[in-house]
Motif scaffolding. Structure first.
Motif, mmCIF file in Angstrom:
data_model
loop_
_atom_site.group_PDB
_atom_site.id
_atom_site.type_symbol
_atom_site.label_atom_id
_atom_site.label_comp_id
_atom_site.label_asym_id
_atom_site.label_seq_id
_atom_site.Cartn_x
_atom_site.Cartn_y
_atom_site.Cartn_z
ATOM 1 N N HIS A 22 0.865 -1.182 0.000
ATOM 2 C CA HIS A 22 0.000 0.000 0.000
ATOM 3 C C HIS A 22 0.899 1.229 0.000
ATOM 4 O O HIS A 22 1.537 1.543 1.003
ATOM 5 C CB HIS A 22 -0.911 -0.008 1.225
ATOM 6 N N LYS A 23 0.924 1.900 -1.118
ATOM 7 C CA LYS A 23 1.859 3.024 -1.270
ATOM 8 C C LYS A 23 1.454 4.239 -0.448
ATOM 9 O O LYS A 23 2.289 5.090 -0.159
ATOM 10 C CB LYS A 23 1.959 3.421 -2.748
ATOM 11 N N ARG A 24 0.170 4.330 -0.104
ATOM 12 C CA ARG A 24 -0.344 5.502 0.609
ATOM 13 C C ARG A 24 0.131 6.782 -0.066
ATOM 14 O O ARG A 24 0.764 7.647 0.542
ATOM 15 C CB ARG A 24 0.048 5.479 2.089
ATOM 16 N N THR A 25 -0.173 6.883 -1.336
ATOM 17 C CA THR A 25 0.243 8.028 -2.120
ATOM 18 C C THR A 25 -0.243 9.331 -1.503
ATOM 19 O O THR A 25 -1.314 9.396 -0.888
ATOM 20 C CB THR A 25 -0.302 7.908 -3.561
ATOM 21 N N ALA A 26 0.540 10.371 -1.675
ATOM 22 C CA ALA A 26 0.170 11.694 -1.152
ATOM 23 C C ALA A 26 -0.872 12.384 -2.033
ATOM 24 O O ALA A 26 -1.457 13.394 -1.643
ATOM 25 C CB ALA A 26 1.412 12.573 -1.028
ATOM 26 N N VAL A 27 -1.101 11.826 -3.219
ATOM 27 C CA VAL A 27 -2.019 12.447 -4.173
ATOM 28 C C VAL A 27 -3.448 12.377 -3.647
ATOM 29 O O VAL A 27 -3.945 11.311 -3.269
ATOM 30 C CB VAL A 27 -1.930 11.744 -5.549
ATOM 31 N N ASN A 28 -4.109 13.543 -3.605
ATOM 32 C CA ASN A 28 -5.546 13.625 -3.331
ATOM 33 C C ASN A 28 -5.933 13.082 -1.956
ATOM 34 O O ASN A 28 -6.964 12.434 -1.797
ATOM 35 C CB ASN A 28 -6.339 12.894 -4.418
ATOM 36 N N ARG A 29 -5.101 13.344 -0.944
ATOM 37 C CA ARG A 29 -5.446 12.975 0.418
ATOM 38 C C ARG A 29 -5.898 14.222 1.190
ATOM 39 O O ARG A 29 -5.500 15.336 0.872
ATOM 40 C CB ARG A 29 -4.265 12.320 1.142
ATOM 41 N N ILE A 30 -6.714 13.999 2.214
ATOM 42 C CA ILE A 30 -7.162 15.111 3.040
ATOM 43 C C ILE A 30 -6.025 15.561 3.942
ATOM 44 O O ILE A 30 -5.092 14.798 4.224
ATOM 45 C CB ILE A 30 -8.393 14.712 3.867
ATOM 46 N N ASP A 31 -6.092 16.807 4.429
ATOM 47 C CA ASP A 31 -5.013 17.328 5.263
ATOM 48 C C ASP A 31 -5.115 16.783 6.689
ATOM 49 O O ASP A 31 -6.105 16.154 7.079
ATOM 50 C CB ASP A 31 -4.983 18.863 5.247
ATOM 51 N N HIS A 32 -4.081 17.054 7.476
ATOM 52 C CA HIS A 32 -3.973 16.459 8.808
ATOM 53 C C HIS A 32 -5.115 16.891 9.722
ATOM 54 O O HIS A 32 -5.656 16.084 10.493
ATOM 55 C CB HIS A 32 -2.623 16.838 9.431
ATOM 56 N N GLU A 33 -5.500 18.157 9.642
ATOM 57 C CA GLU A 33 -6.570 18.651 10.511
ATOM 58 C C GLU A 33 -7.891 17.963 10.193
ATOM 59 O O GLU A 33 -8.604 17.506 11.098
ATOM 60 C CB GLU A 33 -6.719 20.165 10.348
ATOM 61 N N GLU A 34 -8.229 17.865 8.915
ATOM 62 C CA GLU A 34 -9.470 17.204 8.527
ATOM 63 C C GLU A 34 -9.430 15.724 8.894
ATOM 64 O O GLU A 34 -10.440 15.149 9.330
ATOM 65 C CB GLU A 34 -9.700 17.376 7.025
ATOM 66 N N TYR A 35 -8.263 15.092 8.707
ATOM 67 C CA TYR A 35 -8.108 13.685 9.066
ATOM 68 C C TYR A 35 -8.351 13.481 10.562
ATOM 69 O O TYR A 35 -9.065 12.561 10.976
ATOM 70 C CB TYR A 35 -6.701 13.215 8.687
#
Length: 265
Positions: free
Chosen positions: A229-242
């Motif tokens: 699972h590469k857990r790509t940085a593309v199109n992820r929510i930011d830390h606060e929203e997470y």
């Protein structure tokens, strides 16, 4: 009759949103499987152009039946749409940023055969690059019954409603929760759906769904079906929203699924 003819038919569902490069790499790992799936459904909630054409190019020599569906984004909604259109006896879910080992499908199907005399509902493989928790963080998580990844032991839901995942199993083991790359028998979806209250990125929708299924069916994790699972940085929510989603979704899971007793609260 060939070995392939004796096997249950399989559908792979990938829900994606604006990760064309990751999606392409994932599908390339599917067409290299020792046993190919019968059907691939892409449920696309993104805006990237030419996604359907690019996928067809990767699949062109595979004989895998391909269905492309474009819809509004939302992971639980996209998964339910995929389920509604799946033809396979066993339905696999993959994140769009995973890469499968060549015998992933073969090893997953083997568990269904081995446990065929049980009321088996689903099987998950193992993410081999999952991070081992920091020892101090591990102690903190255990004391306060928080979400945690452990290297061995028993996976499941804690009295707090938080989840424990086994990241380095040494044998096929029963579990009451599975990650987002789990697989299920089609009959499971006659009574269970992904909860669309968990909208958008839908953190922990996999735990919420699989926990409900495990009340009625046996679920298993196998160490032999491996993926990265590469857990790509593309199109992820930011830390606060997470962080907000961790709190809100865990509370929702607790209120919906756990005994509302003093010790749990």
């Amino acid at each position: 009759m060939t070995e392939k003819d004796k096997m249950p038919s399989t559908t792979y569902i990938i829900c994606t949103k604006d990760r064309p490069d990751d999606l392409s790499e994932c599908i390339k790992s599917i067409v290299k499987q020792t046993i190919l799936p019968d059907e691939l459904i892409i449920v696309d909630g993104g805006t990237a152009k030419d996604t359907k054409k690019d996928i067809k190019d990767v699949l062109k020599d595979s004989n895998i039946v391909f269905l492309y569906i474009h819809t509004e984004p939302g992971l639980t909604k996209q998964r339910n749409i995929g389920i509604d259109n799946a033809k396979g006896d066993i339905i696999f879910f993959l994140d769009d940023d995973v890469v499968l080992h060549r015998d992933y499908n073969e090893k997953m199907l083997k568990v269904y055969r081995l446990k065929g005399n049980e009321k088996i509902g689903g099987v998950e493989g193992t993410i081999i690059n999952a991070s081992i928790p920091n020892p101090l963080l591990d102690i903190f998580s255990r004391v306060f019954l928080l979400n945690n990844n452990i290297t061995d032991g028993k996976s499941g839901v804690l009295p707090s409603g938080n989840a424990v995942h086994i990241i380095k199993p040494t044998k096929i083991m029963s579990t009451e929760i599975m990650n987002g790359c789990g697989s299920y028998k089609k009959e499971v979806f006659l009574d269970f759906r992904f909860d669309e209250y968990l909208r958008g990125y839908a953190l922990s929708e996999d735990v919420e769904f699989s926990y409900r299924v495990s009340r009625r069916y046996k679920l298993y994790q196998t160490p032999y079906a491996k993926m990265i699972h590469k857990r790509t940085a593309v199109n992820r929510i930011d830390h606060e929203e997470y962080s907000q989603m961790v709190i809100v979704n865990t509370y929702y899971f607790f209120k919906k699924n756990m005994p509302q007793k003093f010790k749990n609260k």
